[in-house]
Write an enzyme that holds these catalytic residues in place. Structure first.
Site, PDB file in Angstrom:
ATOM      1  N   ARG A  98       0.833  -1.212   0.000  1.00 37.61           N
ATOM      2  CA  ARG A  98       0.000   0.000   0.000  1.00 37.61           C
ATOM      3  C   ARG A  98       0.866   1.261   0.000  1.00 37.61           C
ATOM      4  O   ARG A  98       0.562   2.256  -0.662  1.00 37.61           O
ATOM      5  CB  ARG A  98      -0.934  -0.015   1.214  1.00 37.61           C
ATOM      6  CG  ARG A  98      -1.909   1.136   1.207  1.00 37.61           C
ATOM      7  CD  ARG A  98      -3.085   0.896   2.127  1.00 37.61           C
ATOM      8  NE  ARG A  98      -4.081   1.932   1.943  1.00 37.61           N
ATOM      9  CZ  ARG A  98      -4.420   2.806   2.888  1.00 37.61           C
ATOM     10  NH1 ARG A  98      -3.861   2.754   4.077  1.00 37.61           N
ATOM     11  NH2 ARG A  98      -5.319   3.726   2.643  1.00 37.61           N
ATOM     12  N   HIS A 102       0.712   4.352  -2.688  1.00 35.74           N
ATOM     13  CA  HIS A 102       0.513   5.761  -2.322  1.00 35.74           C
ATOM     14  C   HIS A 102       1.728   6.614  -2.680  1.00 35.74           C
ATOM     15  O   HIS A 102       1.599   7.815  -2.879  1.00 35.74           O
ATOM     16  CB  HIS A 102       0.187   5.881  -0.828  1.00 35.74           C
ATOM     17  CG  HIS A 102      -1.235   5.557  -0.518  1.00 35.74           C
ATOM     18  ND1 HIS A 102      -2.050   6.355   0.268  1.00 35.74           N
ATOM     19  CD2 HIS A 102      -2.025   4.527  -0.918  1.00 35.74           C
ATOM     20  CE1 HIS A 102      -3.253   5.817   0.349  1.00 35.74           C
ATOM     21  NE2 HIS A 102      -3.262   4.701  -0.352  1.00 35.74           N
ATOM     22  N   SER A 112       8.819   9.941  -2.054  1.00 38.81           N
ATOM     23  CA  SER A 112       8.372  11.199  -1.436  1.00 38.81           C
ATOM     24  C   SER A 112       7.446  10.912  -0.247  1.00 38.81           C
ATOM     25  O   SER A 112       7.351  11.712   0.679  1.00 38.81           O
ATOM     26  CB  SER A 112       7.658  12.077  -2.460  1.00 38.81           C
ATOM     27  OG  SER A 112       6.647  11.340  -3.117  1.00 38.81           O
ATOM     28  N   GLU A 125       3.555  14.721   2.185  1.00 42.03           N
ATOM     29  CA  GLU A 125       2.512  13.763   1.794  1.00 42.03           C
ATOM     30  C   GLU A 125       2.031  12.918   2.968  1.00 42.03           C
ATOM     31  O   GLU A 125       0.842  12.676   3.158  1.00 42.03           O
ATOM     32  CB  GLU A 125       3.061  12.791   0.725  1.00 42.03           C
ATOM     33  CG  GLU A 125       3.250  13.396  -0.629  1.00 42.03           C
ATOM     34  CD  GLU A 125       3.974  12.461  -1.579  1.00 42.03           C
ATOM     35  OE1 GLU A 125       3.832  11.233  -1.466  1.00 42.03           O
ATOM     36  OE2 GLU A 125       4.697  12.968  -2.454  1.00 42.03           O
ATOM     37  N   ASN A 131      -3.385  10.106   3.525  1.00 40.08           N
ATOM     38  CA  ASN A 131      -2.468   9.045   3.950  1.00 40.08           C
ATOM     39  C   ASN A 131      -2.683   8.803   5.435  1.00 40.08           C
ATOM     40  O   ASN A 131      -3.325   7.857   5.836  1.00 40.08           O
ATOM     41  CB  ASN A 131      -1.019   9.442   3.654  1.00 40.08           C
ATOM     42  CG  ASN A 131      -0.731   9.393   2.169  1.00 40.08           C
ATOM     43  OD1 ASN A 131      -1.028   8.412   1.519  1.00 40.08           O
ATOM     44  ND2 ASN A 131      -0.165  10.454   1.641  1.00 40.08           N
ATOM     45  N   PRO A 201      -7.054   7.753  -4.211  1.00 36.52           N
ATOM     46  CA  PRO A 201      -8.493   7.459  -4.162  1.00 36.52           C
ATOM     47  C   PRO A 201      -9.016   7.442  -2.727  1.00 36.52           C
ATOM     48  O   PRO A 201      -8.276   7.118  -1.797  1.00 36.52           O
ATOM     49  CB  PRO A 201      -8.574   6.060  -4.760  1.00 36.52           C
ATOM     50  CG  PRO A 201      -7.261   5.429  -4.398  1.00 36.52           C
ATOM     51  CD  PRO A 201      -6.244   6.534  -4.380  1.00 36.52           C
ATOM     52  N   HIS A 231      -6.043  -6.022  -2.412  1.00 35.62           N
ATOM     53  CA  HIS A 231      -6.877  -6.163  -1.214  1.00 35.62           C
ATOM     54  C   HIS A 231      -7.110  -7.633  -0.882  1.00 35.62           C
ATOM     55  O   HIS A 231      -8.013  -7.968  -0.139  1.00 35.62           O
ATOM     56  CB  HIS A 231      -8.198  -5.398  -1.386  1.00 35.62           C
ATOM     57  CG  HIS A 231      -8.005  -3.905  -1.408  1.00 35.62           C
ATOM     58  ND1 HIS A 231      -8.967  -3.021  -1.811  1.00 35.62           N
ATOM     59  CD2 HIS A 231      -6.936  -3.139  -1.067  1.00 35.62           C
ATOM     60  CE1 HIS A 231      -8.514  -1.778  -1.729  1.00 35.62           C
ATOM     61  NE2 HIS A 231      -7.270  -1.822  -1.284  1.00 35.62           N
ATOM     62  N   THR A 288      -7.220 -15.039   4.142  1.00 36.06           N
ATOM     63  CA  THR A 288      -5.781 -15.330   4.041  1.00 36.06           C
ATOM     64  C   THR A 288      -5.011 -14.008   3.863  1.00 36.06           C
ATOM     65  O   THR A 288      -4.516 -13.716   2.767  1.00 36.06           O
ATOM     66  CB  THR A 288      -5.509 -16.255   2.835  1.00 36.06           C
ATOM     67  OG1 THR A 288      -6.127 -15.665   1.669  1.00 36.06           O
ATOM     68  CG2 THR A 288      -6.076 -17.660   3.049  1.00 36.06           C
TER      69      THR A 288
HETATM   70  C1  HEM Z   1      -9.858   2.848  -5.518  1.00 39.60           C
HETATM   71  C2  HEM Z   1      -8.693   2.437  -5.129  1.00 39.60           C
HETATM   72  C3  HEM Z   1      -8.346   2.134  -3.706  1.00 39.60           C
HETATM   73  C4  HEM Z   1      -8.930   2.557  -2.556  1.00 39.60           C
HETATM   74  C5  HEM Z   1     -10.110   3.493  -2.381  1.00 39.60           C
HETATM   75  C6  HEM Z   1      -8.215   1.934  -1.470  1.00 39.60           C
HETATM   76  C7  HEM Z   1      -8.493   2.140  -0.141  1.00 39.60           C
HETATM   77  C8  HEM Z   1      -7.929   1.411   0.891  1.00 39.60           C
HETATM   78  C9  HEM Z   1      -8.314   1.520   2.263  1.00 39.60           C
HETATM   79  C10 HEM Z   1      -9.358   2.464   2.806  1.00 39.60           C
HETATM   80  C11 HEM Z   1      -7.597   0.614   2.962  1.00 39.60           C
HETATM   81  C12 HEM Z   1      -7.688   0.320   4.448  1.00 39.60           C
HETATM   82  C13 HEM Z   1      -6.765   1.189   5.269  1.00 39.60           C
HETATM   83  C14 HEM Z   1      -6.897   0.846   6.735  1.00 39.60           C
HETATM   84  O1  HEM Z   1      -8.006   0.918   7.250  1.00 39.60           O
HETATM   85  O2  HEM Z   1      -5.875   0.507   7.371  1.00 39.60           O
HETATM   86  C15 HEM Z   1      -6.735  -0.052   2.020  1.00 39.60           C
HETATM   87  C16 HEM Z   1      -5.861  -1.048   2.368  1.00 39.60           C
HETATM   88  C17 HEM Z   1      -4.959  -1.589   1.483  1.00 39.60           C
HETATM   89  N1  HEM Z   1      -4.797  -1.229   0.157  1.00 39.60           N
HETATM   90 FE1  HEM Z   1      -6.042  -0.102  -0.919  1.00 39.60          FE
HETATM   91  N2  HEM Z   1      -7.229   1.156  -1.983  1.00 39.60           N
HETATM   92  C18 HEM Z   1      -7.258   1.256  -3.340  1.00 39.60           C
HETATM   93  C19 HEM Z   1      -6.395   0.660  -4.228  1.00 39.60           C
HETATM   94  C20 HEM Z   1      -5.282  -0.051  -3.867  1.00 39.60           C
HETATM   95  C21 HEM Z   1      -4.218  -0.446  -4.750  1.00 39.60           C
HETATM   96  C22 HEM Z   1      -4.160  -0.116  -6.237  1.00 39.60           C
HETATM   97  C23 HEM Z   1      -3.313  -1.135  -4.004  1.00 39.60           C
HETATM   98  C24 HEM Z   1      -1.995  -1.751  -4.404  1.00 39.60           C
HETATM   99  C25 HEM Z   1      -1.642  -2.045  -5.593  1.00 39.60           C
HETATM  100  C26 HEM Z   1      -3.828  -1.193  -2.653  1.00 39.60           C
HETATM  101  C27 HEM Z   1      -3.240  -1.876  -1.628  1.00 39.60           C
HETATM  102  C28 HEM Z   1      -3.767  -1.965  -0.357  1.00 39.60           C
HETATM  103  C29 HEM Z   1      -3.259  -2.873   0.661  1.00 39.60           C
HETATM  104  C30 HEM Z   1      -2.150  -3.898   0.505  1.00 39.60           C
HETATM  105  C31 HEM Z   1      -4.012  -2.626   1.813  1.00 39.60           C
HETATM  106  C32 HEM Z   1      -3.842  -3.281   3.187  1.00 39.60           C
HETATM  107  C33 HEM Z   1      -2.854  -2.413   3.960  1.00 39.60           C
HETATM  108  C34 HEM Z   1      -2.504  -2.942   5.338  1.00 39.60           C
HETATM  109  O3  HEM Z   1      -3.096  -3.907   5.817  1.00 39.60           O
HETATM  110  O4  HEM Z   1      -1.604  -2.334   5.930  1.00 39.60           O
HETATM  111  N3  HEM Z   1      -5.000  -0.499  -2.601  1.00 39.60           N
HETATM  112  N4  HEM Z   1      -6.952   0.451   0.766  1.00 39.60           N
END
Ligand code: HEM
Length: 366
Positions: A98, A102, A112, A125, A131, A201, A231, A288
């Site tokens: 993630r 970002h 950055s 940032e 973030n 996003p 996700h 998982t």
């Molecule tokens: C519309 C696009 C996206 C939105 C709105 C979004 C939003 C989010 C949000 C809200 C979380 C949860 C944060 C939390 O509560 O800790 C999250 C987690 C995560 N996102 Fe996304 N995300 C998007 C796209 C992506 C993309 C493109 C990737 C990577 C290529 C990604 C990778 C991750 C990962 C790996 C997590 C888990 C992070 C963790 O457990 O530390 N996301 N995302």
């Protein structure tokens, strides 16, 4: 534009929950501790550089074996360090994936996101509400970078440290191991205002905004759906999707597209924010959370289960449903395509050659 974004986010925050007085700070957070660290200086020269930072960049010149002479062991050092870290921190790989997303979507993959202050004195940032407190992993990069510095002082950039870590992390999480591209240089500025300028996003966005953003960054809709398969690992905190299970669109009812068993399952973990029991725990996206598998898509198809509104959109549009179905039906295909699209993500608008610098520590410029 910045102000519009702030208003949008604020409205979102205060619509999330039943009881307005109990409205929680949305996890994207306002970590004010960065404010104090910023030297207050801003002048025309710096503003020119900011402009350059925003407009400039290129996508080329990354290559396998970039550190063959300057740090031949770089990838092994990263692999060893990350293997150690993942033993005690199962979230490390999700955090890093993630973090890279970002970083790369704001200007480009230039680390950055890791800076704690910017020489201009502007907010960085990392301190942006887009973030905020839910973006983790900078400390992991600190540890890995210090191992690299021990053996190859000043050689490996922070942006390559992040890219090598994500590449290795994907192998640890089940994808075929592949050699990493190197040659990224680090930015010398970081601006929260750029992060907030429609470059990241929000989880309440409609599909059209998601498509517009990913298209602007050079990704097709198919690639966007494949990237969202990230996700498959990690978690989202309750307050990020609370609205869907208690008060969808201010109806005081759950999102009707979420089946009752899924609502019940999520309500078990996320207490109603109007109650004293409320905590804000992380909820795994799937069963998982350390494995890059296609369960994220399978859960969508078989149980209609998603946490984020943005993920749910993928089931409701003729441009995205076929991709979800295809990925749910073929794990190997998703893993192959995900690895390919991650290479594209990690090459986005990189600085190379003599642009930027190679930071010694990732939190500050040299
Ligand atoms: C519309 C696009 C996206 C939105 C709105 C979004 C939003 C989010 C949000 C809200 C979380 C949860 C944060 C939390 O509560 O800790 C999250 C987690 C995560 N996102 Fe996304 N995300 C998007 C796209 C992506 C993309 C493109 C990737 C990577 C290529 C990604 C990778 C991750 C990962 C790996 C997590 C888990 C992070 C963790 O457990 O530390 N996301 N995302």
């Amino acid at each position: 534009m910045k102000m519009a974004s702030i208003i949008l986010v604020t409205l979102f925050l205060f619509n999330l929950v039943f009881v307005p007085s109990m409205a929680l700070p949305f996890g994207f957070g306002f970590p004010g501790d960065y404010d104090q660290q910023q030297p207050p200086q801003d002048n025309e020269q710096n503003q020119d550089k900011n402009q350059k930072l925003v407009n400039d960049g290129n996508n080329g010149n990354l290559r396998v074996g970039f550190y063959k002479d300057s740090c031949p062991n770089a990838e092994n050092i990263v692999a060893g360090a990350l293997a150690e870290i993942s033993k005690t921190n199962p979230n490390a790989i999700a955090n890093l994936i993630r973090l890279q997303f970002h970083d790369c979507f704001v200007v480009g993959c230039d680390a950055s996101i890791l800076l704690d202050y910017s020489p201009t004195g502007d907010k960085v940032e990392k301190s942006s509400m887009f973030n905020g407190q839910l973006l983790k992993g900078a400390d992991i990069i600190d540890d890995i970078k210090s191992k690299l510095e021990e053996q190859c002082p000043g050689a490996v950039s922070c942006s390559d440290t992040l890219a090598f870590s994500v590449n290795e992390g994907m192998a640890i999480a089940g994808l075929p191991r592949r050699a990493a591209l190197g040659g990224r240089r680090d930015s010398i500025y970081s601006l929260a205002s750029v992060a907030e300028d429609n470059n990241l996003p929000m989880p309440n966005w409609p599909l059209e905004k998601m498509v517009e953003l990913f298209t602007r960054k050079g990704f097709t809709i198919e690639e966007m759906v494949i990237l969202l398969g990230a996700h498959s690992v990690g978690s989202a905190h309750c307050d990020v999707f609370m609205e869907r299970i208690y008060n969808f669109a201010n109806t005081r009812k759950p999102d009707a597209t979420l089946p009752t068993p899924v609502v019940n399952e999520l309500q078990q973990i996320c207490q109603n924010p109007g109650t004293p029991q409320f905590r804000n725990p992380p909820v795994n996206f799937d069963e998982t959370p350390t494995v890059l598998d296609n369960l994220f898509y399978k859960n969508m198809i078989t149980r209609n289960k998603t946490l984020l509104i943005t993920d749910a959109h993928l089931l409701n549009d003729p441009r995205t449903i076929p991709v979800v179905q295809q990925m749910a039906g073929d794990e190997g295909l998703w893993q192959k395509r995900f690895a390919e699209v991650m290479v594209k993500l990690s090459s986005l608008n990189v600085s190379t050659g003599t642009d930027g610098e190679v930071r010694k520590t990732c939190r500050s410029t040299n």
